[in-house]
Design an enzyme around this catalytic site. Structure first.
Site, PDB file in Angstrom:
ATOM      1  N   THR D  40     -14.608  -8.461  19.365  1.00  0.00           N
ATOM      2  CA  THR D  40     -15.059  -7.013  19.169  1.00  0.00           C
ATOM      3  C   THR D  40     -15.912  -6.728  20.416  1.00  0.00           C
ATOM      4  OG1 THR D  40     -15.228  -7.244  16.915  1.00  0.00           O
ATOM      5  CG2 THR D  40     -16.580  -5.556  17.631  1.00  0.00           C
ATOM      6  N   HIS D  43     -13.968  -5.620  23.245  1.00  0.00           N
ATOM      7  CA  HIS D  43     -13.675  -4.184  23.165  1.00  0.00           C
ATOM      8  C   HIS D  43     -14.830  -3.222  23.411  1.00  0.00           C
ATOM      9  CE1 HIS D  43     -10.020  -5.433  21.224  1.00  0.00           C
ATOM     10  NE2 HIS D  43     -10.706  -5.522  19.927  1.00  0.00           N
ATOM     11  N   HIS D  63     -23.008 -10.007  17.768  1.00  0.00           N
ATOM     12  CA  HIS D  63     -23.405 -10.275  16.132  1.00  0.00           C
ATOM     13  C   HIS D  63     -23.314 -11.535  15.484  1.00  0.00           C
ATOM     14  CE1 HIS D  63     -19.031  -9.336  16.492  1.00  0.00           C
ATOM     15  NE2 HIS D  63     -18.842 -10.094  15.451  1.00  0.00           N
ATOM     16  N   CYS D  93     -25.371  -1.106   1.684  1.00  0.00           N
ATOM     17  CA  CYS D  93     -26.342  -0.498   0.929  1.00  0.00           C
ATOM     18  C   CYS D  93     -26.663  -1.083  -0.455  1.00  0.00           C
ATOM     19  CB  CYS D  93     -25.816   1.091   0.664  1.00  0.00           C
ATOM     20  SG  CYS D  93     -24.556   1.319  -0.684  1.00  0.00           S
ATOM     21  N   CYS D  96     -23.551   1.729  -3.728  1.00  0.00           N
ATOM     22  CA  CYS D  96     -22.439   2.557  -3.746  1.00  0.00           C
ATOM     23  C   CYS D  96     -21.661   1.921  -4.744  1.00  0.00           C
ATOM     24  CB  CYS D  96     -21.629   2.660  -2.491  1.00  0.00           C
ATOM     25  SG  CYS D  96     -21.057   1.041  -2.023  1.00  0.00           S
ATOM     26  N   CYS D  99     -20.118  -1.608  -3.845  1.00  0.00           N
ATOM     27  CA  CYS D  99     -21.047  -2.586  -3.864  1.00  0.00           C
ATOM     28  C   CYS D  99     -21.286  -3.024  -5.353  1.00  0.00           C
ATOM     29  CB  CYS D  99     -22.594  -2.168  -3.402  1.00  0.00           C
ATOM     30  SG  CYS D  99     -22.767  -2.211  -1.674  1.00  0.00           S
ATOM     31  N   CYS D 107     -18.650  -2.243   1.541  1.00  0.00           N
ATOM     32  CA  CYS D 107     -19.409  -1.183   1.231  1.00  0.00           C
ATOM     33  C   CYS D 107     -19.093   0.240   1.816  1.00  0.00           C
ATOM     34  CB  CYS D 107     -20.886  -1.614   1.754  1.00  0.00           C
ATOM     35  SG  CYS D 107     -22.129  -0.048   1.548  1.00  0.00           S
ATOM     36  N   ARG D 200      -4.504 -22.929  23.726  1.00  0.00           N
ATOM     37  CA  ARG D 200      -5.035 -22.780  22.205  1.00  0.00           C
ATOM     38  C   ARG D 200      -4.133 -23.308  21.069  1.00  0.00           C
ATOM     39  NH1 ARG D 200      -7.855 -16.791  21.929  1.00  0.00           N
ATOM     40  NH2 ARG D 200      -9.174 -17.158  23.783  1.00  0.00           N
ATOM     41  N   GLY D 257      -5.431  -9.167  11.106  1.00  0.00           N
ATOM     42  CA  GLY D 257      -5.235  -8.800  12.446  1.00  0.00           C
ATOM     43  C   GLY D 257      -5.365  -7.139  12.590  1.00  0.00           C
TER      44      GLY D 257
END
Lengths: 335, 335, 335, 335
Positions: D40, D43, D63, D93, D96, D99, D107, D200, D257
């Site tokens: 990510t 990207h 992250h 949250c 919702c 959740c 969520c 890999r 994926g």
């Protein structure tokens, strides 16, 4: 405010005057519009063995309720003053392994409203925001307070998965009767209710039972030969034994009723050779059971179960009516 | 042919000469290469209460087997003379509701080889084609005969779904020990085996147990505090009680062991409040359990369990060895 | 006997005279009392691309049926002459891995009546004993023949588990309409039917739909915002796209309709991020779906779907009525 | 503090000096010890189509992280300064419907760290207490930061239930390789890894794959005929098509994926007739996946995946190494 409390470790309860509680940062204060009497309240009142081991007086009792948010704690952000609410009564820690696995209703650190902290037989009570439920405004308070026991019945029936099954329910208490209507709504082929009170069995028929059996007079074993699902909601050792006997190979036994003492089970014949599944059920899933309950209440009318509505001060009369099987559900009105 | 039979309703068994049976149209005749002694055979030999109520002498006993198809009935079309086979021992009708629901192993009209019809402690036996299993040719007969009890262990472990779970197995009989190796292969986090025999517990360790407890000397409750899965494979009332005590909220209890009498269960504390699931397990799913068993036998070596191989005529010695915990599995060789 | 057959690899079919077949040892001969026209029969008649690749003329077509056992093969032991029966149309081998795993309806060696062997648009046909179903005598033949497509609908709804769910069904063919009534009986909160024919949607309403949408005139996306379950029973690429769009996070998409060509699916947005479950459904579980179907037919009346009953010789008229949406189900009566 | 941020809506990123953030009442401030580069992040760096539609610069990216609690907000009560932590990156949250149904990781109001709010390529970041995870102290920071992608792999494998199954994994990225080791640990019969990079795939073999296929050189269809489970972790349309082709009747296809565009799926042949189940998987279950991941890391060693550890300032080199397949996982060290 007025409240009904167990003050000393002896049978009975007292109507007391006490200060309105102040909500903690993550709590709300609820003005109680209606609160209903549960079997647990009777046990605490009677001071039975379970109560002696669990309850620490002084304690305001009661836990089934509907009311309005009167005040919110400083960290509450999902509810506002005036909201029409009920409360899940199983207070969970949110941190233990069981909570983390998505089962807060059996939290390892479980506390119960009106059992481990002050309850709803009062004009006001505080509850944590994370167990609050916004009521459907179309439900009057005397029905909204029944969502908690109704949730027990929803959770019991859904654990069994009754679609297309022949179901026998043992126990004609309010939750057993509620389970009749839910099992029919969820596609059970037939639902048979076994109980001890003609009045209650009559209500069971009205709520959709295909057949009712009064076990005081009739022999369950002669009337039913086999069943696929047993919902044991009485706690009676005799019912438990009959329930296992009736189950077909591969059947499901849901244990919701609470026997007072260990019950002898013929594990070889009744569980192993028949490959029976037994599942314990307690409380309600938070909040999926409440959501499903709210849906079902659009098609199921609980009004026939509300046999009495009394002012809070008449709590002793309510408790007696319910103990003597003269009432099904007694609603107390604190204001 | 030679065979071991219960001839009269008293303890013991006899080596007899009897005619080789002829297969019915849907049966095959098997030449038995190896047959193994099971606890059920000991019960029949000892003529215990269960055996007295179930067995009708004269009967050739035994049901775990591996051998070769010697002759086929006129309607048999999936097996040929010479095929290397074992047999599912639960004979099912294929027509009852339970069979139609895909559970022939708990058929409402179940008959068991060596219990309800002649068995495998013999040079030959006949079995219906629909319970025949083509053996992996890489398994020698003394291992292939163990697929039946190994299947019990596979079925028990798979019913629990042990991936990532802490598992406690009660019972160090052969099937309990087999369950150790399967639970490890299927991703259990830890597997603890509780038993009564140091020799067998040692084999349990060799088969992969993370820890073993000899309940004669050690206190289970002091060593283990909590577990997520209990596989009860002993039938002991003490083990059953301990198993329920150990289970965490939301835990799973698999009942495979067969207690002789009803066992008192504290349904309220041990099943309802903890929302425990109890599942009875018997036999093997036909044939998905056999397939999974065959896979597992490519990574699990059962040879350490085969402590003795004896000619059929020495069946009494085999039975004694197994009763006295001197053997784990005794294989009888009829030819 | 008279029969309707595809004789040459071109569009159309012919009414022929042919010898009554003789049952093999494990087969029965059925005298056909009623047989109904399915979309598959239209494809074979029209000789579409699928039919060209699958059908080997000459072949008697048709597969939905009810009738009476006229003769039994030498090895048949569960049915007798005179039995009132229908037949599961998926013939399975019973030996492949899929059959052994309890899913004979998707047998690796599957053959279908009226597709891979002679079918039911005839006065008589033979079928293997292991796909025979004893009909409830209270169902008249023109309803009993509908158990096969009704079973498709039962299998579709049960795969979704609709209890308490908002359900959208795409496709107002007979099976889509049947699914409406089943979803309501099995506890769906709401059932919305999307189709193209006002006549059929009207029947869908009569069968219990909470709302119907004619997609020729109305915008599905404007009427429904979100749903929990989609039953895709149309095979239309537009419906498939709409179905995925409508699904909430965690929703379920049942694929029963058969698109003619690959359909572009936005796997990232519509399956991964929303964690959608897609399940293909074909045929019926043998025989648990038939059992559940029989139960449901005690509360669901299929008579409104039977718009026409014609003699077998008028098969072409029946096919045209069904193709032009003038009929819902056409029953052919061979005697 | 130093941080790597996307400052303008064009390709690239910048190392910036910025004020250490202050935690809100329900947040903690984390001193980042290690943070790892994910696809990510590539990207966002490359500013691909998805990033253009989702990211609002300026934004600190990253992250995956491990670090120490530096400061806690006024309402935080389960964590203390100094705790060694990682973070679930899906911020939910809690209110919702999704959740409430126990699926906060999908969520309806989902926000993602480093995508929708500032991330971990920084010396410090703030995160809400309810996504904090206390790390096993035995895991060094460069491994602890990998728990987030490892959790993706755990969630993917567990959704499939691989016990005893033949499994094919498409995609030799870090998460595909992690899935190999998990599938083996959870009892898969065989695990075959299909990828594009020999380096890999070699690591995949070292992590336990039974066989690897380089799809650049080898024909998947010639090597594997059938499989029971496909874990699609590449997002490649070719892999998706091959995956469906390989699946046996009744098989399971896990979609993890993310293809860039809709992919044509032959729903009739590949989903309906074979009764395939397709399940989308995203993120991790909060926190059951983290718990299972922590267990598995006691037996699975991720060190072979950590090919590079660089100071934060060398983020561009790290991004390039990972884009060119020269690295598997690059760890950035901000202090």
């Amino acid at each position: 405010m007025k409240a009904v409390a167990k003050l000393t470790p002896v049978p009975g309860a007292a109507l007391i005057d006490v200060k309105v509680p102040t909500p903690m940062p993550q709590e709300v204060l609820i003005r109680v519009a209606a609160t209903s009497i549960c079997g647990t309240d009777l046990h605490i009142y009677d001071w039975n063995k379970w109560a002696q081991g669990r309850i620490n007086p002084p304690l305001i009792i009661g836990h089934e309720l509907a009311g309005y948010v009167e005040e919110i704690g400083s960290e509450v952000d999902s509810f506002s003053v005036g909201d029409y609410v009920s409360a899940e009564t199983h207070l969970y820690c949110g941190h233990c392994k069981t909570c983390c696995n998505g089962k807060p209703h059996i939290c390892d650190n479980l506390r119960i409203i009106g059992v481990d902290c002050n309850g709803s037989f009062a004009q006001y009570l505080t509850v944590p925001e994370n167990v609050l439920w916004k009521n459907d405004p179309s439900l009057p308070p005397e029905i909204a307070t029944l969502q908690e026991p109704f949730g027990n019945a929803v959770h019991t029936v859904q654990t069994a998965d009754v679609v297309g099954k022949r179901v026998v329910i043992f126990g004609d208490g309010p939750i057993g009767i509620m389970a009749v209507s839910i099992a029919k709504a969820e596609g059970a082929e037939t639902v048979l209710l076994v109980g001890l009170s003609d009045v209650r069995l009559e209500i069971g028929l009205a709520m959709g039972a295909d057949e009712v059996i009064n076990a005081r007079r009739e022999s369950v074993a002669e009337i039913i030969k086999h069943t696929e699902v047993v919902l044991e909601m009485s706690g009676s050792p005799i019912a438990i034994k009959q329930g296992f006997n009736l189950l077909e190979n591969g059947g499901i036994f849901i244990a919701f009723g609470l026997p007072d003492a260990p019950v002898p089970i013929d594990i070889s014949e009744e569980i192993v050779f028949k490959e029976i599944t037994v599942k314990g059920v307690v409380g309600r899933e938070i909040f999926s059971t409440w959501e499903r309950g709210q849906q079902l209440l659009q098609q199921i009318n609980l009004a026939p179960l509300v046999t009495h509505q009394l002012p809070l001060a008449e709590y002793e009369r309510g408790i007696k009516l319910q103990k003597n099987y003269e009432a099904v559900k007694v609603i107390l009105l604190p204001h």
